[in-house]
Design a protein around this motif. Structure first.
Motif, short mmCIF file in Angstrom:
data_model
loop_
_atom_site.label_atom_id
_atom_site.label_comp_id
_atom_site.label_asym_id
_atom_site.label_seq_id
_atom_site.Cartn_x
_atom_site.Cartn_y
_atom_site.Cartn_z
N GLN A 1 5.41 11.73 28.41
CA GLN A 1 6.68 11.09 28.76
C GLN A 1 6.45 9.94 29.75
O GLN A 1 7.03 8.87 29.61
N LEU A 2 5.57 10.19 30.70
CA LEU A 2 5.28 9.15 31.69
C LEU A 2 4.72 7.91 30.99
O LEU A 2 5.13 6.78 31.25
N VAL B 1 12.53 9.19 29.08
CA VAL B 1 13.10 9.92 30.21
C VAL B 1 13.45 11.35 29.80
O VAL B 1 13.43 12.27 30.60
N GLY B 2 13.73 11.56 28.51
CA GLY B 2 14.10 12.90 28.06
C GLY B 2 15.55 12.97 27.63
O GLY B 2 16.19 11.93 27.43
N PRO B 3 16.08 14.18 27.48
CA PRO B 3 17.43 14.35 26.94
C PRO B 3 18.48 13.49 27.63
O PRO B 3 19.41 13.01 26.97
N MET C 1 16.76 4.92 36.80
CA MET C 1 16.79 4.92 38.27
C MET C 1 16.75 6.35 38.79
O MET C 1 16.06 6.65 39.76
N GLU C 2 17.51 7.25 38.11
CA GLU C 2 17.49 8.65 38.52
C GLU C 2 16.13 9.28 38.32
O GLU C 2 15.70 10.15 39.06
N HIS C 3 15.45 8.81 37.26
CA HIS C 3 14.15 9.37 36.90
C HIS C 3 13.08 8.88 37.87
O HIS C 3 12.27 9.66 38.35
N SER C 4 13.08 7.59 38.11
CA SER C 4 12.08 7.02 39.01
C SER C 4 12.59 5.67 39.48
O SER C 4 12.94 4.81 38.67
#
Lengths: 517, 636
Positions: free
Chosen positions: B292-293, B337-339, B420-423
């Motif tokens: 994912q990264l 980022v995912g779901p 932004m929430e992710h990183s």
């Protein structure tokens, strides 16, 4: 018992397919005797084709009614799944070959006339024709059907002769290159007689051992008679000489190229398909039913024969410059591949039915392809008749792309390229052999296939990537019969290559019903 | 991270869903008829092509309506077509679920509009029928890709769109540049395809199945390392198809194809297949943080690279191509980022499909008017002569830069918020990208429609015919309203959740967050800067030399040079080495072997004397050997 001979019971219904063919052959002889010359050909063809059709229809009908498994005619003739499958195959291929034979220009007008003599001129002028060809073919076909169904070594010998004698004659009837043809007939006859003698002598030896000629009884005797092994080994070896001669197994293959080359091409087609199938049918039956219990002894011997046959066929074909001789060597190599299947049938008493069905499928696939290939050979002609020399085939693809394409397709099928029938044939046999533990043979088989692919592809390269010679052969417009043969063979090669399952299933159910004992 | 819950698949046979295969079959039949029919179909070929695309859209719409009739948890319907390769995939089947139907509607909807537009655009091309055949082929392959219920059939569609893309990029084969570009696209895509193939091999080795249900429900069985490997390999495939770094180089050259192709394949649909692949394989990526990264890093890198390339291009289509790369970078970022990001990725994909098709078709309309001139330095002041094109282009432009309340505003903002929430790093880089977007898109619009006329003497620009403007108008409506419709109230996220899983907490749309406001500010700065350079000031007719940064961007960030140095040259050396080895080593062995066998054949052949007596002797000796052998074996 007061000196009266009990009348044998004969299952006429079961044997009807055989009787129809033999009956039609005898009718053909009568036609030859009583019908006026100009009508004979017109009478023969329908009789011949019709009898083959009726016989085939009877087999289909019996098959649908339920495959019988019975030793008919007092145990002399086996009517069982493998026999009926082989009968059907031979009948279809014989039908196809007769269509080729019917074409004009293959057979000499008067075989008795010395080549190049005034009599020959005269016969040609009068338009004489040997219409005896048709009954002879029917007798040969009858013999081919009887041979793999013979449940008795003596019947097998009789069938062998019934099959072979007409073929000896037919081989000598070529219209062109008559000396070559007569030489081929002579050689075939002498060597055939020689090998038949081996077969007969072997039969006598086996009788001495088992006190019976019945295959099942021979099989039951194995291991119960003490001290007579010498008779058994001698008999078994000699019988196998007779059988291996017919399939062209090395070192008994020498006749094949000479005879295939000299014989009229339609007869070559009939021999290459029908005789091979019949001989393999008989070979498997004898070595399954009678000598199956002895497989530890004959399998190693056959190993050697199979390896030698494959290598001789594949390697010698490379340097052939004659298309018919090349196809003959190809046929020898294919005989070697089929021998792998025969060896796999005897694996450890398991009596490998998948090997049997593989052999049956291979025979169908190879039979159609080979008839088609020889049919193509009949069509490529120049001033001296059929153009056999490979150099004459150069650039054929540019002049007759369709014909060359079909021939290339047959060659690819011989080589066993996927999407052709040859692939599944080889696959079925090799797979059965691997499961039967004959991996080393399969490796030799694959190597031999690779070598063989060379000379098949070489012809394709020659046809499509060489410039045609200025005075090259022309492709005659095929008659309806020949066109039908080529079309049917190509169709069978495609269908069996793309959609083999129905025929595989058929072969499998034939093999499942096993040989009658 | 544990994979998000996905609804199970219900087998289905009735109604429109039961005949969902028609969606694929109709354009496929169209392509077959047009290709096999030859010149006989020249007269009506384009109409048949359009009809098939529209019919496919109608089927898709009916399927969609039927799907909406089910409860959300039952909206994954499998349609089994026929048995195929038991053990590998068992059946050829279609999977109709919210994810695939979203793609279907986009492909057939936008595809139909582009088909219609092409009637006008290709009107004077002698090979128009062939063009429509390829377009239909593309639509069929793309639908197969998104509707497949297993990786194997997905791969068939994947290769099918690659083929169609190749054929259409090189549609004008007489131009060497087009032929080269087609080849380049094909070869670069091979690299990605190899990745996808190895991913499939690994999947099969791990899960003993290639069906989505057989793989994605059981990702827990596989080790972290395996999942990472599969994920990275899938990413390689996605990078090839979606022109992400480092496999981006082909997309700019792909603009050699006719403009409708650029709009349909190289902007709206095919290049998004990589995003589809990542989202569809979500459970695999969710099981491995590493993959994912990497996905997010690739996404951000590409969105910046594409934007930078876009700033320096004078070719209107290449500038738009850079922008396509950049926008897909956003989608890949969100998908990584995912779901939480899936819904925004797909929503942006859909709105992008509309406004980018809108922009490309608008560019095509301009080129059509300007004798196929693509250099923006020779445009200028076109707004008055082409009012409809200008108006619709303007809408597309506002949508892509994220002008408030237009489509791109909602979807791109969603991606930035999620990132932004992710990183925070990724988020701010995405904001920066949005600012650059504001600059290069404004530059493009100002150079084309504003300023002085810098036309060639022969150019007589005019508005395009109605068959071309109507699709523009319809697409611009989508560019206006679609974003709000999808994002407000989390409508799309809720719709999509049965297929991709619901996120643990759904980020709500918030127009007044810091990143949101920062984005708007940066975009405005970019636009103003562009106005100063290209709107108010004179645009020189030939490009100025520019700084090394400009050259860097103009040369596609040296992507081609990098490819040449890293792959082409070593590849050539490897080929030479292989040829050398082949000539000396392999050929020597093979030729030697062949000579040996041939020689054996020649020697053994002499045994075949033609004399019966020697044949008989060989039979006799053979029989003796056979008997002897039998004795030896029998007495062992």
């Amino acid at each position: 018992m007061n000196g009266t001979i009990p009348a044998p019971t004969i299952e006429y219904g079961m044997l009807a397919p055989l009787l129809v063919v033999f009956g039609a052959a005898i009718v053909g002889v009568l036609v030859e005797a009583f019908a006026p010359r100009y009508l004979r050909s017109a009478i023969h063809l329908p009789i011949t084709l019709l009898s083959l059709l009726i016989s085939f229809g009877l087999i289909v009908w019996q098959w649908i009614e339920g495959v019988p498994t019975k030793a008919a005619a007092m145990g002399a003739i086996a009517v069982d799944g493998p026999a009926m499958f082989i009968w059907g195959t031979i009948l279809v291929l014989a039908f196809v070959s007769v269509l080729l034979i019917n074409d004009e220009g293959h057979f000499v007008g008067s075989a008795a006339a010395v080549p190049g003599s005034a009599e020959e001129e005269q016969a040609l002028y009068e338009g004489a024709a040997h219409t005896e060809v048709y009954p002879l073919v029917l007798f040969a076909v009858g013999g081919m059907m009887l041979f793999p169904a013979a449940n008795d070594l003596l019947i097998a010998f009789v069938a062998l002769e019934v099959m072979s004698l007409p073929l000896y004659l037919l081989c000598g009837l070529a219209r062109r290159r008559r000396l070559l043809s007569q030489e081929a007939a002579m050689k075939y006859f002498l060597l055939g007689a020689f090998s038949s003698a081996f077969f007969l002598y072997g039969t006598a030896m086996i009788y001495g051992y088992a006190n019976s000629l019945d295959l099942a009884k021979i099989g039951a005797t194995l291991g119960t008679v003490g001290g007579q092994d010498m008779l058994l080994y001698l008999g078994g070896a000699m019988i196998s000489v007779g059988l291996l001669f017919k399939i062209g197994g090395a070192p008994f293959q020498a006749w094949k190229p000479d005879v295939y080359q000299g014989a009229p091409t339609p007869i070559t087609a009939l021999m290459a398909s029908g005789t091979l199938i019949a001989a393999f049918g008989a070979l498997v039956r004898v070595f399954w039913v009678a000598l199956g219990g002895l497989d530890w002894d004959w399998r190693p011997v056959f190993y050697g024969v199979a390896v030698l046959t494959m290598l001789v066929g594949a390697i010698l074909a490379i340097t052939q410059t004659d298309i018919k001789r090349m196809l003959a060597y190809s046929s020898i190599a294919h005989g070697g591949f089929l021998l792998i299947g025969v060896i796999a049938t005897g694996s450890a008493q398991a009596q490998n039915t998948s090997a049997l069905s593989g052999i049956l499928f291979y025979l169908v696939a190879y039979g159609f392809t080979t008839v088609g290939a020889f049919a193509v050979v009949t069509m490529v002609r120049d001033a001296g008749g059929e153009a056999w020399h490979l150099s004459r085939w150069a650039g054929l693809g540019k002049r007759s792309p369709l014909l060359a394409g079909v021939f290339a397709f047959f060659l690819l099928a011989f080589a066993g390229i996927p999407l052709t029938s040859g692939f599944f044939g080889k696959y079925a046999i090799f797979q059965a052999a691997v499961t039967g533990g004959a991996l080393s043979l399969v490796i030799v088989g694959v190597v031999a296939s690779a070598v063989a692919a060379f000379f098949y592809v070489r012809v394709i390269v020659l046809m499509f990537f060489s410039d045609p010679a200025a005075d090259g052969p022309s492709v005659v417009l095929p008659s309806r019969g020949t066109a039908a043969v080529v079309g049917l063979a190509a169709l069978a090669t495609v269908v069996l290559g793309v959609f083999p399952q129905p025929v595989l299933d058929l072969a499998h159910s034939a093999a499942q019903s096993l040989f009658v004992r | 991270m544990e994979p998000a819950e996905i609804a199970s698949i219900a087998q289905h046979s009735g109604g429109a869903i039961g005949v969902a295969w028609l969606m694929i079959a109709l354009p496929l039949v169209g392509a077959a008829v047009l290709l096999l029919g030859g010149r006989r179909t020249d007269k009506f070929g384009h109409l048949l092509g359009v009809l098939m695309a529209v019919a496919s859209f109608v089927v898709g719409a009916l399927v969609f309506v039927q799907l909406l009739g089910f409860a959300p948890g039952e909206r994954r319907r499998g349609v089994t077509l026929f048995e195929f390769i038991p053990g590998l995939v068992d059946n050829v089947g279609l999977l109709v679920d919210p994810l695939s139907i979203s793609f279907c509607l986009l492909i057939t909807g936008v595809g139909s509009l582009i088909h219609i537009y092409s009637i006008g655009y290709m009107a004077h091309d002698p090979a128009r029928r062939r063009f429509f055949a390829y377009l239909n082929l593309f639509v069929a392959a793309m639908l197969l890709l998104v509707l497949a219920d297993n990786y194997l059939i997905l791969f068939v569609g994947w290769e099918g769109v690659g083929l169609a893309s190749y054929l259409l990029i090189g549609f004008w084969q007489h131009k060497p540049s087009a032929a080269t570009a087609a080849k380049k696209a094909f070869i670069v895509n091979r690299v990605g395809d190899v990745g996808l193939l190895i991913a499939m091999f690994t999947i099969f080795a791990t899960f003993h199945s290639l069906t989505f249900s057989g793989v994605l429900d059981r990702t827990g069985d596989a080790s972290q390392g395996t999942l990472t490997a599969i994920g990275l390999l899938l990413l390689v495939g996605a990078c090839g198809k979606s022109a992400q770094l480092p496999l981006q180089a082909w997309l700019l050259d792909a603009m050699e194809g006719p403009t409708p192709v650029s709009a349909l394949i190289h902007a709206a649909t095919m290049v998004t297949a990589g995003v589809y692949l990542i989202v569809r394989s979500g459970p695999i990526f969710e099981g491995t943080g590493t993959a994912q990264l990497v996905v997010t890093i690739v996404g951000v890198a590409t969105l910046l690279a594409g934007a930078i390339i876009g700033t320096a291009k004078d070719d209107i289509k290449k500038a738009l191509a850079g922008s396509t790369m950049s926008q897909i970078g956003y989608m890949v970022l969100a998908a990584g980022v995912g779901p939480a990001g899936y819904a925004f990725a797909i929503a942006h994909l859909i709105t992008h499909g509309f406004f980018k098709a809108n922009l490309f078709l608008g560019a095509g309309s301009v080129m059509h008017a300007m004798n196929d001139e693509v250099d923006m330095r020779k445009y200028g002041g076109l707004r008055t002569v082409m009012p409809i094109t200008f108006a619709t282009f303007l809408i597309g432009y506002l949508a892509i830069i994220g002008f408030p309340l237009l489509s791109g505003y909602f979807t791109k903002d969603g991606i930035i918020e999620t990132a932004m929430e992710h990183s925070a790093v990724l988020g701010w880089l995405a904001v920066l990208g949005a600012g650059i977007t504001g600059f290069y898109m404004s530059r493009l619009v100002f150079m084309t429609f504003f300023g002085k006329k810098r036309w060639d003497a022969k150019a007589h620009p005019h508005e395009s015919p109605a068959v071309m403007t109507w699709p523009l108008i319809l697409l611009s409506i989508g560019s206006i309203g679609l974003g709000a419709f999808l994002i407000l109230g989390n409508r799309f996220m809720i719709f999509l959740s049965p297929a991709v899983g619901a996120p643990a907490h759904s980020p709500a749309f918030n127009p007044f967050s810091v990143p949101g406001l920062a984005t708007l500010a940066l975009v405005a700065v970019g636009a103003v800067f562009a106005w100063m350079r290209y709107g108010a000031a004179e645009v020189p007719a030939t490009a100025p030399r520019g700084s090394f940064l400009t050259t860097f961007a103009r040369r596609d960030l040296y992507g081609d040079a990098l490819n040449e140095a890293l792959f082409m040259r070593p590849g050539q050396w490897l080929t030479r080495l292989a040829v050398f080895f082949d000539n000396r080593g392999v050929d020597g062995l093979v030729n030697g072997l062949a000579a040996f066998i041939g020689g054996t054949s020649g020697r053994v052949r002499r045994i075949q004397t033609g004399f019966v007596r020697s044949y008989a002797l060989s039979i006799f000796v053979g029989a003796a050997v056979l008997v002897g052998a039998w004795f030896v074996v029998g007495n062992l």
